[in-house]
Each structure stands twice: as C-alpha cells, then as structure tokens.
Design a protein around this motif. Structure first.
Motif, PDB file in Angstrom:
ATOM      1  N   GLU A  60       0.837  -1.197   0.000  1.00 26.53           N
ATOM      2  CA  GLU A  60       0.000   0.000   0.000  1.00 26.53           C
ATOM      3  C   GLU A  60       0.876   1.252   0.000  1.00 26.53           C
ATOM      4  OE1 GLU A  60      -2.734  -0.412   3.242  1.00 26.53           O
ATOM      5  OE2 GLU A  60      -3.716  -2.115   2.279  1.00 26.53           O
ATOM      6  N   ASP A  62       1.045   4.617   1.017  1.00 23.68           N
ATOM      7  CA  ASP A  62       0.490   5.652   1.889  1.00 23.68           C
ATOM      8  C   ASP A  62       1.662   6.408   2.515  1.00 23.68           C
ATOM      9  OD1 ASP A  62       1.480   3.855   3.740  1.00 23.68           O
ATOM     10  OD2 ASP A  62      -0.480   3.247   4.491  1.00 23.68           O
ATOM     11  N   ARG A  63       1.399   7.222   3.497  1.00 22.90           N
ATOM     12  CA  ARG A  63       2.432   8.071   4.094  1.00 22.90           C
ATOM     13  C   ARG A  63       3.637   7.258   4.584  1.00 22.90           C
ATOM     14  NH1 ARG A  63       4.631  12.759   3.591  1.00 22.90           N
ATOM     15  NH2 ARG A  63       4.999  13.869   5.503  1.00 22.90           N
ATOM     16  N   ALA A  64       3.379   6.058   5.079  1.00 22.95           N
ATOM     17  CA  ALA A  64       4.460   5.209   5.577  1.00 22.95           C
ATOM     18  C   ALA A  64       5.384   4.739   4.446  1.00 22.95           C
ATOM     19  CB  ALA A  64       3.886   3.999   6.315  1.00 22.95           C
ATOM     20  N   ASP A  66       6.528   6.679   2.058  1.00 22.26           N
ATOM     21  CA  ASP A  66       7.353   7.806   1.603  1.00 22.26           C
ATOM     22  C   ASP A  66       8.852   7.497   1.534  1.00 22.26           C
ATOM     23  OD1 ASP A  66       6.259  10.066   0.549  1.00 22.26           O
ATOM     24  OD2 ASP A  66       6.019  11.110   2.454  1.00 22.26           O
ATOM     25  N   CYS A  69       9.646   5.250  -1.424  1.00 24.34           N
ATOM     26  CA  CYS A  69       9.454   5.983  -2.686  1.00 24.34           C
ATOM     27  C   CYS A  69      10.631   6.923  -2.930  1.00 24.34           C
ATOM     28  CB  CYS A  69       8.150   6.768  -2.658  1.00 24.34           C
ATOM     29  SG  CYS A  69       6.668   5.752  -2.669  1.00 24.34           S
ATOM     30  N   ASP A  70      11.056   7.633  -1.889  1.00 24.72           N
ATOM     31  CA  ASP A  70      12.192   8.556  -2.014  1.00 24.72           C
ATOM     32  C   ASP A  70      13.474   7.808  -2.380  1.00 24.72           C
ATOM     33  OD1 ASP A  70      10.522  10.664  -1.393  1.00 24.72           O
ATOM     34  OD2 ASP A  70      11.175  10.799   0.698  1.00 24.72           O
ATOM     35  N   ASP A  94      -2.782   6.452  -1.800  1.00 21.28           N
ATOM     36  CA  ASP A  94      -3.358   7.749  -1.475  1.00 21.28           C
ATOM     37  C   ASP A  94      -2.542   8.825  -2.167  1.00 21.28           C
ATOM     38  OD1 ASP A  94      -1.081   8.089   0.110  1.00 21.28           O
ATOM     39  OD2 ASP A  94      -2.142   7.910   2.009  1.00 21.28           O
ATOM     40  N   VAL A  95      -2.566  10.036  -1.664  1.00 19.11           N
ATOM     41  CA  VAL A  95      -1.869  11.153  -2.290  1.00 19.11           C
ATOM     42  C   VAL A  95      -0.356  10.915  -2.327  1.00 19.11           C
ATOM     43  CG1 VAL A  95      -1.644  12.545  -0.200  1.00 19.11           C
ATOM     44  CG2 VAL A  95      -1.825  13.665  -2.416  1.00 19.11           C
ATOM     45  N   THR A  96       0.156  10.074  -1.439  1.00 18.67           N
ATOM     46  CA  THR A  96       1.579   9.731  -1.465  1.00 18.67           C
ATOM     47  C   THR A  96       1.947   9.082  -2.796  1.00 18.67           C
ATOM     48  OG1 THR A  96       1.510   9.400   0.929  1.00 18.67           O
ATOM     49  CG2 THR A  96       3.405   8.488  -0.241  1.00 18.67           C
ATOM     50  N   HIS A  99       2.192  11.726  -5.389  1.00 19.30           N
ATOM     51  CA  HIS A  99       3.456  12.437  -5.159  1.00 19.30           C
ATOM     52  C   HIS A  99       4.622  11.664  -5.785  1.00 19.30           C
ATOM     53  CE1 HIS A  99       4.775  15.989  -3.231  1.00 19.30           C
ATOM     54  NE2 HIS A  99       5.332  15.452  -2.176  1.00 19.30           N
TER      55      HIS A  99
END
Length: 152
Positions: A60, A62-64, A66, A69-70, A94-96, A99
């Motif tokens: 998933e 999500d913010r976790a 990040d 992804c980076d 989600d929006v992550t 991004h």
C-alpha cells in the motif's frame, strides 16, 4: 437546552452513575500499538535490463511508504532509456502515490527517459481518475496523471 439534557438530546447521566472511560475499564491505553491486520508493508524492487529499469511496487502506497518511494527515486540513474512502473501488486494508494508518480515523471522528463506504467488495480486507478478533477495552479499533476492513464 433543557435542564438535565445533553447536547445529544438524551438525558444527562447523574454524577454518581457516570460511566468510566474505556481505558479505565479495559486498560486500552496500556496495550501496545498493533499493526493493522491485512496491511501489506510497502516495497519497491528494481530490475535492470540494459538501459531499462522495471520498478515493481508492492503493498500500500500511503504516508508510511514515503521513505521507500524517495529511495527508489534517488537510486534511478540518469542514463536510462526507459522506466517501467509495475503497479500490479498495489491494492491501495493515497496522495503519497500521486506524489511518487509526479517525482518519477519529473525525473524521467528531466533525463529524457520514457516512462511506462502498467498493472493498475481499481483503487489506485480511481485515485488517478479523481486527480484529473483537481485544478491545481502550477502543478504538473494533470500531465502526470494523463500520461499514466495513457500508458495503462
């Protein structure tokens, strides 16, 4: 408000019969945080084939997600001819995720690399479709989303 009533419309509980909070009765606040059952931790694996890289996202976004992804964006060399993002194992975004997709699009555009996406599941696809309705001044979101949708 009538005397003896609460803002929810029912009668107020008299002080001597007031209920104890859940934490006091069950000790909820003393329990260690539990991971959500069924949540897939996010990862991105890479496979290089000549001057093409396959990014296989799993879990998933999500913010976790990040940091993963980076790291994936930072590890991409500038000498690639194409990047393929496989979203087949991503059930939720989600929006992550948007991004991440924008960062990937910026990277591939800056280095004149082709970007292909594939394997979009229903929920992440819905997020992409919904993002097209956003009107963000100066953002390349619509360009990124249209490019991703064109490459499904």
């Amino acid at each position: 408000m009538a005397p003896g009533s609460s803002c929810r419309g029912g009668p107020r509980t008299p002080d001597h019969t007031r209920r104890l909070p859940c934490a006091a009765v069950f000790g909820c606040s003393r329990l260690p945080p539990q991971p959500f059952e069924g949540v897939i931790p996010f990862s991105i694996s890479t496979q290089y084939l000549d001057d093409t890289v396959l990014l296989m996202a799993c879990g998933e976004i999500d913010r976790a997600a990040d940091p993963a992804c980076d790291r994936a964006l930072a590890s991409l060399p500038a000498t690639l001819s194409s990047v393929v993002l496989d979203m087949q194992q991503v059930p939720f975004m989600d929006v992550t995720g948007l991004h991440f997709l924008c960062g990937l699009h910026r990277h591939t555009t800056r280095h004149r690399t082709r970007l292909h996406t594939r394997g979009w599941q229903a929920q992440p696809r819905y997020v992409l479709d919904s993002a097209l309705h956003l009107d963000l001044q100066g953002a390349d979101l619509n360009t990124v989303v249209r490019a991703a949708l064109d490459r499904l």
